[in-house]
Design a protein around this motif. Structure first.
Motif, PDB file in Angstrom:
ATOM      1  N   LEU A 106      52.767  47.466  17.691  1.00 55.92           N
ATOM      2  CA  LEU A 106      52.708  46.034  18.006  1.00 55.92           C
ATOM      3  C   LEU A 106      51.664  45.745  19.072  1.00 55.92           C
ATOM      4  O   LEU A 106      51.006  44.698  19.039  1.00 55.92           O
ATOM      5  N   ASN A 107      51.499  46.646  20.011  1.00 52.04           N
ATOM      6  CA  ASN A 107      50.468  46.455  21.032  1.00 52.04           C
ATOM      7  C   ASN A 107      49.080  46.437  20.410  1.00 52.04           C
ATOM      8  O   ASN A 107      48.240  45.591  20.764  1.00 52.04           O
ATOM      9  N   GLN A 108      48.844  47.355  19.482  1.00 48.78           N
ATOM     10  CA  GLN A 108      47.540  47.384  18.808  1.00 48.78           C
ATOM     11  C   GLN A 108      47.326  46.130  17.970  1.00 48.78           C
ATOM     12  O   GLN A 108      46.227  45.563  17.952  1.00 48.78           O
ATOM     13  N   LEU A 109      48.366  45.685  17.282  1.00 49.78           N
ATOM     14  CA  LEU A 109      48.256  44.461  16.485  1.00 49.78           C
ATOM     15  C   LEU A 109      48.035  43.251  17.389  1.00 49.78           C
ATOM     16  O   LEU A 109      47.294  42.323  17.034  1.00 49.78           O
ATOM     17  N   GLY A 110      48.678  43.252  18.543  1.00 52.28           N
ATOM     18  CA  GLY A 110      48.517  42.137  19.474  1.00 52.28           C
ATOM     19  C   GLY A 110      47.089  41.959  19.931  1.00 52.28           C
ATOM     20  O   GLY A 110      46.624  40.829  20.133  1.00 52.28           O
ATOM     21  N   HIS A 111      46.373  43.067  20.072  1.00 53.08           N
ATOM     22  CA  HIS A 111      44.981  42.976  20.523  1.00 53.08           C
ATOM     23  C   HIS A 111      44.026  42.560  19.399  1.00 53.08           C
ATOM     24  O   HIS A 111      42.821  42.415  19.643  1.00 53.08           O
ATOM     25  N   LEU A 112      44.563  42.355  18.212  1.00 55.15           N
ATOM     26  CA  LEU A 112      43.756  41.790  17.124  1.00 55.15           C
ATOM     27  C   LEU A 112      43.767  40.257  17.147  1.00 55.15           C
ATOM     28  O   LEU A 112      43.003  39.625  16.416  1.00 55.15           O
ATOM     29  N   LEU A 113      44.636  39.680  17.968  1.00 50.78           N
ATOM     30  CA  LEU A 113      44.665  38.229  18.083  1.00 50.78           C
ATOM     31  C   LEU A 113      43.324  37.721  18.602  1.00 50.78           C
ATOM     32  O   LEU A 113      42.695  38.378  19.444  1.00 50.78           O
ATOM     33  N   PRO A 114      42.873  36.563  18.125  1.00 53.26           N
ATOM     34  CA  PRO A 114      41.542  36.057  18.500  1.00 53.26           C
ATOM     35  C   PRO A 114      41.510  35.427  19.887  1.00 53.26           C
ATOM     36  O   PRO A 114      40.987  34.322  20.077  1.00 53.26           O
ATOM     37  N   VAL A 115      42.081  36.103  20.866  1.00 53.17           N
ATOM     38  CA  VAL A 115      42.066  35.630  22.251  1.00 53.17           C
ATOM     39  C   VAL A 115      41.744  36.810  23.153  1.00 53.17           C
ATOM     40  O   VAL A 115      42.332  37.879  23.006  1.00 53.17           O
ATOM     41  N   SER A 116      40.823  36.608  24.046  1.00 53.70           N
ATOM     42  CA  SER A 116      40.496  37.636  25.032  1.00 53.70           C
ATOM     43  C   SER A 116      40.001  36.939  26.292  1.00 53.70           C
ATOM     44  O   SER A 116      39.130  36.077  26.232  1.00 53.70           O
ATOM     45  N   HIS A 117      40.589  37.292  27.404  1.00 54.07           N
ATOM     46  CA  HIS A 117      40.139  36.691  28.660  1.00 54.07           C
ATOM     47  C   HIS A 117      40.472  37.604  29.831  1.00 54.07           C
ATOM     48  O   HIS A 117      41.295  38.508  29.729  1.00 54.07           O
ATOM     49  N   VAL A 118      39.802  37.331  30.948  1.00 57.96           N
ATOM     50  CA  VAL A 118      40.070  38.098  32.162  1.00 57.96           C
ATOM     51  C   VAL A 118      41.304  37.539  32.850  1.00 57.96           C
ATOM     52  O   VAL A 118      41.760  36.426  32.559  1.00 57.96           O
ATOM     53  N   SER A 119      41.841  38.294  33.766  1.00 59.93           N
ATOM     54  CA  SER A 119      43.013  37.859  34.522  1.00 59.93           C
ATOM     55  C   SER A 119      42.631  36.721  35.473  1.00 59.93           C
ATOM     56  O   SER A 119      41.450  36.528  35.790  1.00 59.93           O
ATOM     57  N   PRO A 120      43.613  35.938  35.954  1.00 59.42           N
ATOM     58  CA  PRO A 120      43.290  34.823  36.858  1.00 59.42           C
ATOM     59  C   PRO A 120      42.617  35.271  38.147  1.00 59.42           C
ATOM     60  O   PRO A 120      41.820  34.520  38.726  1.00 59.42           O
ATOM     61  N   SER A 121      42.908  36.488  38.594  1.00 59.67           N
ATOM     62  CA  SER A 121      42.277  36.980  39.828  1.00 59.67           C
ATOM     63  C   SER A 121      40.773  37.169  39.658  1.00 59.67           C
ATOM     64  O   SER A 121      40.024  37.205  40.646  1.00 59.67           O
ATOM     65  N   LEU A 122      40.303  37.299  38.412  1.00 61.99           N
ATOM     66  CA  LEU A 122      38.869  37.398  38.133  1.00 61.99           C
ATOM     67  C   LEU A 122      38.287  36.070  37.651  1.00 61.99           C
ATOM     68  O   LEU A 122      37.090  35.825  37.815  1.00 61.99           O
ATOM     69  N   TYR A 123      39.126  35.239  37.073  1.00 58.77           N
ATOM     70  CA  TYR A 123      38.664  33.959  36.524  1.00 58.77           C
ATOM     71  C   TYR A 123      38.339  32.957  37.625  1.00 58.77           C
ATOM     72  O   TYR A 123      37.302  32.279  37.580  1.00 58.77           O
ATOM     73  N   PHE A 124      39.215  32.857  38.617  1.00 59.71           N
ATOM     74  CA  PHE A 124      39.004  31.885  39.694  1.00 59.71           C
ATOM     75  C   PHE A 124      38.190  32.509  40.827  1.00 59.71           C
ATOM     76  O   PHE A 124      38.459  33.645  41.230  1.00 59.71           O
ATOM     77  N   PRO A 125      37.202  31.774  41.355  1.00 64.95           N
ATOM     78  CA  PRO A 125      36.402  32.318  42.461  1.00 64.95           C
ATOM     79  C   PRO A 125      37.131  32.157  43.792  1.00 64.95           C
ATOM     80  O   PRO A 125      37.996  31.298  43.962  1.00 64.95           O
ATOM     81  N   HIS A 126      36.761  33.019  44.731  1.00 61.29           N
ATOM     82  CA  HIS A 126      37.227  32.901  46.118  1.00 61.29           C
ATOM     83  C   HIS A 126      38.752  32.877  46.223  1.00 61.29           C
ATOM     84  O   HIS A 126      39.335  31.992  46.865  1.00 61.29           O
ATOM     85  N   VAL A 127      39.400  33.826  45.588  1.00 57.22           N
ATOM     86  CA  VAL A 127      40.856  33.924  45.666  1.00 57.22           C
ATOM     87  C   VAL A 127      41.215  35.187  46.441  1.00 57.22           C
ATOM     88  O   VAL A 127      40.381  36.062  46.691  1.00 57.22           O
ATOM     89  N   ASN A 128      42.471  35.278  46.818  1.00 55.76           N
ATOM     90  CA  ASN A 128      42.955  36.441  47.555  1.00 55.76           C
ATOM     91  C   ASN A 128      43.193  37.609  46.601  1.00 55.76           C
ATOM     92  O   ASN A 128      43.932  37.463  45.635  1.00 55.76           O
ATOM     93  N   ARG A 129      42.552  38.736  46.876  1.00 61.07           N
ATOM     94  CA  ARG A 129      42.733  39.946  46.077  1.00 61.07           C
ATOM     95  C   ARG A 129      43.515  40.954  46.905  1.00 61.07           C
ATOM     96  O   ARG A 129      43.119  41.307  48.022  1.00 61.07           O
ATOM     97  N   VAL A 130      44.621  41.418  46.370  1.00 60.77           N
ATOM     98  CA  VAL A 130      45.505  42.309  47.123  1.00 60.77           C
ATOM     99  C   VAL A 130      44.804  43.599  47.510  1.00 60.77           C
ATOM    100  O   VAL A 130      44.964  44.102  48.628  1.00 60.77           O
TER     101      VAL A 130
END
Length: 235
Positions: A106-130
């Motif tokens: 199911l994990n492999q099938l899930g990655h066939l979905l037509p959606v791919s994006h970075v996490s919010p910590s990379l999407y938004f600029p100037h945020v707090n990174r742990v």
């Protein structure tokens, strides 16, 4: 007859597809983006104002902490394993193997979905990174966070608890899903929709055909018969 489950299977498939399309079709993911960003910034702001929260988030997202989720699932499984006779224990082991195989597929099938994006910590600029605030090695970002792999595995485990064990086991498994998915959201390694849409929609569609039909039972029984028994000798 499994056909009596067909209405439930079709309903779960419809729910899964509607859930995914509610995210995929609208521009900028519609209302999901508002929910995702609100959750991310709520936790992200506290990373800079609460040292205790910051350290807790750092520790619970360290790779070693992932072992705690495996331990929690393992202990719940063990509580049933110890109550079984030899045949029952063997079947539980086989069921566990099938559950892991199901998660991988199911994990492999899930990655066939037509959606791919970075996490919010990379999407938004100037945020707090742990990792930058603490120096503790921790998973605070992902280049491909959809669907949530960790969350999907936890949900699959909960579904197997529902199918093959007790209502109490299912309730405890749901608690495990929440407890061990939340750190990924608090640190910004996943959007809320990575789990609530990505992981859940795949599980609703895939597991409905797998667990509400004889398919999973047949594989468990087949493996139980085919795998060598303790003390068996090769011909």
């Amino acid at each position: 007859m499994w056909r009596k489950n067909l209405p439930a299977i079709l309903l779960l498939n419809m729910l899964g597809m509607v859930l995914f399309l509610s995210y995929y079709l609208p521009a900028h993911h519609g209302f999901w983006f508002s929910i995702d960003s609100s959750i991310f910034f709520y936790f992200n702001q506290h990373l800079a104002t609460s040292p205790a929260f910051l350290n807790a988030v750092a520790v619970t997202n360290n790779r070693l902490f992932d072992g705690c989720s495996l331990l929690a699932m393992g202990l719940l499984y063990l509580s049933f394993y110890l109550k079984q006779d030899a045949a029952g224990r063997r079947r539980l082991v086989v069921t566990g193997v099938v559950m892991l195989l199901t998660a991988v597929v199911l994990n492999q099938l899930g990655h066939l979905l037509p959606v791919s994006h970075v996490s919010p910590s990379l999407y938004f600029p100037h945020v707090n990174r742990v990792s930058e605030l603490t120096g503790i090695p921790t998973k605070d970002a992902s280049r491909d966070s959809f669907p949530g792999d960790h969350g999907m595995m936890l949900i699959i485990f909960a579904c197997f608890m529902w199918r093959y064990f007790t209502k109490t086991a299912f309730a405890l498994a749901l608690a495990i899903v929440v407890v061990f998915s939340l750190p990924r959201l608090m640190i910004g390694a996943h959007w809320f929709s990575d789990i609530a849409v990505g992981s859940l929609s795949v599980v609703l569609v895939g597991l409905s055909w797998w667990l509400l039909t004889p398919a999973c039972d047949h594989l468990i029984t087949w493996l139980d018969r085919r795998l060598p028994h303790k003390g068996s000798r090769a011909a």
